[in-house]
Scaffold this motif. Structure first.
Motif, PDB file in Angstrom:
ATOM      1  N   LEU A 210      -7.182   6.259  12.988  1.00 59.53           N
ATOM      2  CA  LEU A 210      -7.543   5.242  13.980  1.00 59.53           C
ATOM      3  C   LEU A 210      -7.021   5.626  15.365  1.00 59.53           C
ATOM      4  O   LEU A 210      -7.712   5.447  16.369  1.00 59.53           O
ATOM      5  CB  LEU A 210      -6.993   3.881  13.557  1.00 59.53           C
ATOM      6  CG  LEU A 210      -7.372   2.706  14.432  1.00 59.53           C
ATOM      7  CD1 LEU A 210      -8.888   2.535  14.501  1.00 59.53           C
ATOM      8  CD2 LEU A 210      -6.718   1.434  13.920  1.00 59.53           C
ATOM      9  N   ARG A 211      -5.815   6.170  15.426  1.00 54.50           N
ATOM     10  CA  ARG A 211      -5.245   6.603  16.703  1.00 54.50           C
ATOM     11  C   ARG A 211      -6.109   7.689  17.336  1.00 54.50           C
ATOM     12  O   ARG A 211      -6.425   7.645  18.528  1.00 54.50           O
ATOM     13  CB  ARG A 211      -3.820   7.122  16.515  1.00 54.50           C
ATOM     14  CG  ARG A 211      -3.140   7.505  17.830  1.00 54.50           C
ATOM     15  CD  ARG A 211      -1.831   8.244  17.584  1.00 54.50           C
ATOM     16  NE  ARG A 211      -2.029   9.566  17.021  1.00 54.50           N
ATOM     17  CZ  ARG A 211      -2.397  10.645  17.735  1.00 54.50           C
ATOM     18  NH1 ARG A 211      -2.628  10.546  19.033  1.00 54.50           N
ATOM     19  NH2 ARG A 211      -2.535  11.812  17.155  1.00 54.50           N
TER      20      ARG A 211
ATOM     21  N   LEU B 219      -1.906   7.956   7.134  1.00 51.73           N
ATOM     22  CA  LEU B 219      -3.136   8.727   7.339  1.00 51.73           C
ATOM     23  C   LEU B 219      -4.210   7.866   8.005  1.00 51.73           C
ATOM     24  O   LEU B 219      -4.870   8.299   8.948  1.00 51.73           O
ATOM     25  CB  LEU B 219      -3.644   9.264   6.003  1.00 51.73           C
ATOM     26  CG  LEU B 219      -4.907  10.117   6.050  1.00 51.73           C
ATOM     27  CD1 LEU B 219      -4.662  11.384   6.850  1.00 51.73           C
ATOM     28  CD2 LEU B 219      -5.346  10.466   4.640  1.00 51.73           C
ATOM     29  N   ALA B 220      -4.373   6.629   7.538  1.00 51.20           N
ATOM     30  CA  ALA B 220      -5.364   5.732   8.134  1.00 51.20           C
ATOM     31  C   ALA B 220      -4.993   5.378   9.574  1.00 51.20           C
ATOM     32  O   ALA B 220      -5.850   5.330  10.452  1.00 51.20           O
ATOM     33  CB  ALA B 220      -5.491   4.467   7.291  1.00 51.20           C
TER      34      ALA B 220
ATOM     35  N   ALA C 198       0.839  -1.203   0.000  1.00 45.32           N
ATOM     36  CA  ALA C 198       0.000   0.000   0.000  1.00 45.32           C
ATOM     37  C   ALA C 198       0.871   1.249   0.000  1.00 45.32           C
ATOM     38  O   ALA C 198       2.052   1.220   0.341  1.00 45.32           O
ATOM     39  CB  ALA C 198      -0.919  -0.002   1.218  1.00 45.32           C
ATOM     40  N   ASP C 199       0.255   2.347  -0.368  1.00 41.71           N
ATOM     41  CA  ASP C 199       0.937   3.639  -0.352  1.00 41.71           C
ATOM     42  C   ASP C 199       1.243   4.012   1.094  1.00 41.71           C
ATOM     43  O   ASP C 199       0.324   4.071   1.924  1.00 41.71           O
ATOM     44  CB  ASP C 199       0.036   4.687  -0.999  1.00 41.71           C
ATOM     45  CG  ASP C 199       0.657   6.080  -1.015  1.00 41.71           C
ATOM     46  OD1 ASP C 199       1.893   6.177  -0.924  1.00 41.71           O
ATOM     47  OD2 ASP C 199      -0.104   7.061  -1.134  1.00 41.71           O
ATOM     48  N   PRO C 200       2.499   4.273   1.461  1.00 42.10           N
ATOM     49  CA  PRO C 200       2.838   4.558   2.849  1.00 42.10           C
ATOM     50  C   PRO C 200       2.174   5.825   3.385  1.00 42.10           C
ATOM     51  O   PRO C 200       1.843   5.904   4.567  1.00 42.10           O
ATOM     52  CB  PRO C 200       4.358   4.668   2.853  1.00 42.10           C
ATOM     53  CG  PRO C 200       4.770   4.756   1.441  1.00 42.10           C
ATOM     54  CD  PRO C 200       3.669   4.211   0.606  1.00 42.10           C
ATOM     55  N   VAL C 201       1.951   6.794   2.552  1.00 37.78           N
ATOM     56  CA  VAL C 201       1.307   8.037   3.003  1.00 37.78           C
ATOM     57  C   VAL C 201      -0.145   7.760   3.379  1.00 37.78           C
ATOM     58  O   VAL C 201      -0.625   8.226   4.417  1.00 37.78           O
ATOM     59  CB  VAL C 201       1.403   9.124   1.904  1.00 37.78           C
ATOM     60  CG1 VAL C 201       0.600  10.355   2.296  1.00 37.78           C
ATOM     61  CG2 VAL C 201       2.854   9.483   1.629  1.00 37.78           C
TER      62      VAL C 201
END
Length: 132
Positions: free
Chosen positions: A82-83, A77-78, A70-73
């Protein structure tokens, strides 16, 4: 895939059009038919009688293995979303504690002491410090 290969926990395509379903239970109905109880992701369990003629349309789906490509950026962000969501569950004043604003005691009391307890929440808080 043969009817005899259908068993609990097998993920199969062809029981329902354009969906992969998980087999919950299988009951033989004779030499050429079975009753399959299945569940598609996010849906209620359902059932269907499959015949020997349905075998040609059945294919077993292998368990999907995470590719980690997956795209690290987007991942960051996800993870941050969640945090923040989890932090808000344990600290009801997370918005105040993580912002660059310095709320005054009367503002905190107005929001957290009076407004948020009211249902339905229909308030406009207009505070203009220094306006006199």
């Amino acid at each position: 895939m043969r009817l005899e290969e259908l068993a609990r926990g097998v993920r199969v395509r062809g029981v329902v059009v354009d969906k992969v379903v998980e087999v919950i239970a299988v009951t033989p109905m004779g030499p050429d038919s079975i009753l399959v109880v299945y569940q598609a992701p996010g849906e209620r369990p359902d059932h269907r009688i499959l015949l020997r003629s349905d075998e040609s349309g059945l294919t077993e789906e292998a368990a999907r293995i995470a590719a980690f490509d997956a795209d690290p950026v987007e991942f960051k962000l996800a993870a941050e979303a969640l945090r923040i969501q989890c932090a808000a569950q344990s600290d009801e004043m997370i918005a105040v504690n993580t912002s660059d604003l310095e709320p005054l005691p009367h503002q905190i009391e107005a929001v957290y002491g009076h407004m948020l307890d009211k249902v339905p929440l229909r308030f406009v808080l207009a505070d203009d410090p220094g306006a006199g």
